[in-house]
Design a protein around this motif. Sequence first.
Motif, PDB file in Angstrom:
ATOM      1  N   THR A  30       1.361   5.093   2.451  1.00  0.00           N
ATOM      2  CA  THR A  30       0.274   4.472   1.685  1.00  0.00           C
ATOM      3  C   THR A  30      -1.029   5.217   1.923  1.00  0.00           C
ATOM      4  O   THR A  30      -1.796   5.471   0.991  1.00  0.00           O
ATOM      5  CB  THR A  30       0.088   2.998   2.107  1.00  0.00           C
ATOM      6  OG1 THR A  30       1.353   2.391   2.201  1.00  0.00           O
ATOM      7  CG2 THR A  30      -0.748   2.244   1.106  1.00  0.00           C
ATOM      8  N   CYS A  31      -1.294   5.556   3.171  1.00  0.00           N
ATOM      9  CA  CYS A  31      -2.540   6.268   3.483  1.00  0.00           C
ATOM     10  C   CYS A  31      -2.567   7.644   2.818  1.00  0.00           C
ATOM     11  O   CYS A  31      -3.594   8.044   2.252  1.00  0.00           O
ATOM     12  CB  CYS A  31      -2.708   6.430   4.992  1.00  0.00           C
ATOM     13  SG  CYS A  31      -3.251   4.936   5.831  1.00  0.00           S
ATOM     14  N   CYS A  34      -3.741   7.579  -0.718  1.00  0.00           N
ATOM     15  CA  CYS A  34      -4.829   6.621  -0.955  1.00  0.00           C
ATOM     16  C   CYS A  34      -6.142   7.327  -1.304  1.00  0.00           C
ATOM     17  O   CYS A  34      -6.400   8.427  -0.820  1.00  0.00           O
ATOM     18  CB  CYS A  34      -5.029   5.806   0.317  1.00  0.00           C
ATOM     19  SG  CYS A  34      -6.412   4.683   0.227  1.00  0.00           S
ATOM     20  N   LEU A  37     -10.293   4.315   0.704  1.00  0.00           N
ATOM     21  CA  LEU A  37     -11.265   3.227   0.550  1.00  0.00           C
ATOM     22  C   LEU A  37     -11.923   2.836   1.868  1.00  0.00           C
ATOM     23  O   LEU A  37     -13.002   2.261   1.890  1.00  0.00           O
ATOM     24  CB  LEU A  37     -10.547   1.989  -0.029  1.00  0.00           C
ATOM     25  CG  LEU A  37      -9.865   2.212  -1.370  1.00  0.00           C
ATOM     26  CD1 LEU A  37      -9.047   0.998  -1.761  1.00  0.00           C
ATOM     27  CD2 LEU A  37     -10.895   2.531  -2.450  1.00  0.00           C
ATOM     28  N   CYS A  38     -11.276   3.156   2.982  1.00  0.00           N
ATOM     29  CA  CYS A  38     -11.762   2.681   4.280  1.00  0.00           C
ATOM     30  C   CYS A  38     -12.639   3.690   5.001  1.00  0.00           C
ATOM     31  O   CYS A  38     -13.062   3.422   6.121  1.00  0.00           O
ATOM     32  CB  CYS A  38     -10.569   2.338   5.162  1.00  0.00           C
ATOM     33  SG  CYS A  38      -9.605   3.802   5.567  1.00  0.00           S
ATOM     34  N   CYS A  93      -9.038  -2.099   3.767  1.00  0.00           N
ATOM     35  CA  CYS A  93      -7.827  -1.555   3.138  1.00  0.00           C
ATOM     36  C   CYS A  93      -7.138  -2.632   2.297  1.00  0.00           C
ATOM     37  O   CYS A  93      -6.877  -3.725   2.801  1.00  0.00           O
ATOM     38  CB  CYS A  93      -6.877  -1.076   4.241  1.00  0.00           C
ATOM     39  SG  CYS A  93      -5.280  -0.545   3.628  1.00  0.00           S
ATOM     40  N   ASN A  97      -3.548  -2.011   6.116  1.00  0.00           N
ATOM     41  CA  ASN A  97      -2.775  -1.090   6.955  1.00  0.00           C
ATOM     42  C   ASN A  97      -3.271  -1.106   8.403  1.00  0.00           C
ATOM     43  O   ASN A  97      -4.467  -1.036   8.647  1.00  0.00           O
ATOM     44  CB  ASN A  97      -2.903   0.353   6.428  1.00  0.00           C
ATOM     45  CG  ASN A  97      -1.729   0.730   5.563  1.00  0.00           C
ATOM     46  OD1 ASN A  97      -0.837  -0.070   5.349  1.00  0.00           O
ATOM     47  ND2 ASN A  97      -1.737   1.944   5.062  1.00  0.00           N
ATOM     48  N   VAL A  99      -3.745   1.014  10.864  1.00  0.00           N
ATOM     49  CA  VAL A  99      -3.847   2.437  11.200  1.00  0.00           C
ATOM     50  C   VAL A  99      -3.769   2.646  12.717  1.00  0.00           C
ATOM     51  O   VAL A  99      -3.048   3.523  13.205  1.00  0.00           O
ATOM     52  CB  VAL A  99      -5.162   3.017  10.634  1.00  0.00           C
ATOM     53  CG1 VAL A  99      -5.421   4.419  11.162  1.00  0.00           C
ATOM     54  CG2 VAL A  99      -5.118   3.022   9.116  1.00  0.00           C
TER      55      VAL A  99
HETATM   56  S1  SF4 Z   1      -5.957   2.472   5.797  1.00  0.00           S
HETATM   57 FE1  SF4 Z   1      -7.543   3.534   4.596  1.00  0.00          FE
HETATM   58  S2  SF4 Z   1      -6.576   5.480   3.949  1.00  0.00           S
HETATM   59 FE2  SF4 Z   1      -4.935   4.105   4.623  1.00  0.00          FE
HETATM   60  S3  SF4 Z   1      -4.223   3.053   2.738  1.00  0.00           S
HETATM   61 FE3  SF4 Z   1      -5.771   1.732   3.675  1.00  0.00          FE
HETATM   62  S4  SF4 Z   1      -7.724   2.298   2.697  1.00  0.00           S
HETATM   63 FE4  SF4 Z   1      -6.254   3.959   2.322  1.00  0.00          FE
END
Ligand code: SF4
Length: 361
Positions: A30-31, A34, A37-38, A93, A97, A99
């Motif tokens: 997903t990242c 992407c 957005l974060c 996000c 996610n 991360v």
């Molecule tokens: S954590 Fe950040 S880079 Fe990863 S999917 Fe979510 S918004 Fe996108």
Amino acid sequence: MGPPDGAMVGAGMTTRSLPLFEDRRAELETCVYCPKLCRAACPVSSAEPKESLTPWGKMSTVYFQARGDAPLDEEHSALAWACTGCHGCRERCDHRNEVASSLWEARFAWFERGLAPAAARRVVARHGALLTELARASADLSPSDPQGTPVLLGCGYVLRLPDVARDALSVARALIGPIRILDRCCGLPLLQAGDMAGFHREIQILTAEFPPPLVLDPGCALALRKAGIHPRLLVEEAVAHLERFSTVGTTGEVRYHDPCQLGRGLGVYEAPRVLLARVLGRAPGEFAERRQQAACSGGGGLLPRTMPEVSRAIARSRVQAHEQAGSGEIVTACASSLRKLREAGAQVSDLTTWLARALQS
Ligand code: SF4
Ligand code: SF4
């Protein structure tokens, strides 16, 4: 450098040499695709603006390393340690996610392969010495009752902030009676360094001997949760006994900083504010970025060891936000944020210290 032994290179192939990442495949993919957005939420890439330090950059690097499409070397692997574990990106996000959890898994894998940064390896190498210091410093704090309720203060408090640790012991004794001071480590430094086996070893020692303890530092509580143990926090115990605290008051501005591990990590936003309102006699001041959106202090995830300049810059930025909001005193509730914000020049105290002052006999 080519792909690692046994790695499969190509779309959708990730698993043979790095099976740990199967559980994290959805987040990583997903990242990678992407629009980031974060990115504004990450204290690390805000302090050092590099694409590779954004959450997207770090997750993509892990993803491509796992596929065998990026080198498995120290330079690329170090990006997994460029994270304070603040969970700020998760709040921005759409997929929420995790991360930090994915990067922690990468730390385990890279550590096992000898790819951890030197600073992380040093933390593991001197863990035995830390345990010795912890036992000595715990014994110096105050007498411990072997029959009492076990209390885990956290090495950040015991070793670096013993006055606050003593305040916590006073509060705990007043609320729950005799206590046994645990002079063990929850394993968090090892977890952050990437030594998963060492982390589980510490947890096993802790849980074999004691029931879930009362915990002061939210970082320790979160580490125990990762091992499936749900300890009670001192701040939760205190708010359940609100009537035990009187109003001590103050004329100056007092602003509450949400520690990342207590707020976004454990979901505790209200209890410290209720307690502070009680002891101050009014609601505490607030940062513009607060609660789920609170900015990090730069003290987590071993960042002060692996990227000390960036860690300091993050703390300075939080202190600047405090000054822009009117300055005064910051109150926080975790050892690493207290130390980082103090180092950055702010007047900072721990919620526990206010509670100890406000205890009614
Ligand atoms: S954590 Fe950040 S880079 Fe990863 S999917 Fe979510 S918004 Fe996108
Ligand atoms: S958890 Fe915090 S430091 Fe880590 S990538 Fe996300 S925003 Fe950055």
